[in-house]
Design a protein around this motif. Structure first.
Motif, PDB file in Angstrom:
ATOM      1  N   LYS A 109      88.353  -5.404  35.645  1.00 14.07           N
ATOM      2  CA  LYS A 109      86.940  -5.455  36.065  1.00 14.07           C
ATOM      3  C   LYS A 109      86.460  -4.046  36.450  1.00 14.07           C
ATOM      4  O   LYS A 109      85.380  -3.612  36.044  1.00 14.07           O
ATOM      5  CB  LYS A 109      86.796  -6.420  37.243  1.00 14.07           C
ATOM      6  CG  LYS A 109      85.380  -6.678  37.688  1.00 14.07           C
ATOM      7  CD  LYS A 109      85.375  -7.788  38.752  1.00 14.07           C
ATOM      8  CE  LYS A 109      83.987  -8.193  39.163  1.00 14.07           C
ATOM      9  NZ  LYS A 109      83.263  -7.223  39.918  1.00 14.07           N
ATOM     10  N   LYS A 137      95.913  -9.168  40.052  1.00 14.16           N
ATOM     11  CA  LYS A 137      95.738  -7.715  40.234  1.00 14.16           C
ATOM     12  C   LYS A 137      95.183  -7.106  38.951  1.00 14.16           C
ATOM     13  O   LYS A 137      94.308  -6.248  38.986  1.00 14.16           O
ATOM     14  CB  LYS A 137      97.072  -7.054  40.594  1.00 14.16           C
ATOM     15  CG  LYS A 137      97.563  -7.400  41.974  1.00 14.16           C
ATOM     16  CD  LYS A 137      98.929  -6.796  42.218  1.00 14.16           C
ATOM     17  CE  LYS A 137      99.444  -7.207  43.578  1.00 14.16           C
ATOM     18  NZ  LYS A 137     100.852  -6.868  43.768  1.00 14.16           N
ATOM     19  N   ARG A 152      91.480  -7.703  38.557  1.00 19.31           N
ATOM     20  CA  ARG A 152      90.667  -6.780  39.366  1.00 19.31           C
ATOM     21  C   ARG A 152      90.601  -5.394  38.719  1.00 19.31           C
ATOM     22  O   ARG A 152      89.550  -4.755  38.681  1.00 19.31           O
ATOM     23  CB  ARG A 152      91.233  -6.668  40.786  1.00 19.31           C
ATOM     24  CG  ARG A 152      90.942  -7.883  41.647  1.00 19.31           C
ATOM     25  CD  ARG A 152      91.132  -7.587  43.123  1.00 19.31           C
ATOM     26  NE  ARG A 152      92.505  -7.254  43.472  1.00 19.31           N
ATOM     27  CZ  ARG A 152      93.436  -8.160  43.816  1.00 19.31           C
ATOM     28  NH1 ARG A 152      93.125  -9.441  43.871  1.00 19.31           N
ATOM     29  NH2 ARG A 152      94.649  -7.783  44.105  1.00 19.31           N
TER      30      ARG A 152
END
Ligand code: FES
Length: 140
Positions: free
Chosen positions: A86, A80, A83
């Motif tokens: 990113k 998580k 992500r």
């Protein structure tokens, strides 16, 4: 700029990277003095707004570091986090912040040397980039 010491905020997971930082300390390893650790139970609980707030309040670099893939104590928290980081790297330029100032790493509990090297490298990157864009905007 010679005496500029960048502030590095490190959000570290309790189970791996925090333990590595502790190990680096007990082993008396030398690393950047301006690193401020914020211990969280898992990188998966890191809210993206904590990172943005750190930058807006003057951090020159932010590290997010947790357990290696497959080792997260909460199964998938580090995925998580990956992500979110990113996404943050895409969002930061909208705040005028260079994405290079944000780094995600996986550092295991026994990797004190890797922790010291990682934060030192990130501090060097921040020193090269200079004072944060948010800090410069506040000065002007
Ligand atoms: S418990 Fe370390 S990253 Fe999830």
């Amino acid at each position: 700029m010679q005496d500029f010491e960048p502030t590095v905020i490190a959000f570290v997971c309790n189970w791996c990277t925090y333990t590595a930082a502790d190990l680096a300390g007990t082993a008396r390893l030398v690393y950047a003095p301006s690193v401020r650790l914020i211990r969280i139970m898992c990188t998966g609980m890191l809210d993206a707004k904590y990172v943005i707030k750190a930058f807006l309040e003057g951090a020159e670099a932010v590290l997010v570091s947790g357990c290696r893939p497959g080792d997260c104590h909460y199964l998938n928290g580090n995925y998580k986090a990956r992500r979110r980081v990113k996404l943050l790297k895409e969002i930061l330029p909208h705040f005028g912040i260079v994405p290079e100032r944000l780094k995600l790493t996986w550092i295991g509990a026994s990797d004190g040397i890797e922790f010291a090297e990682t934060v030192t490298r990130l501090a060097e990157t921040a020193r090269r980039l200079g004072p944060s864009e948010a800090r410069r905007a506040m000065i002007l």
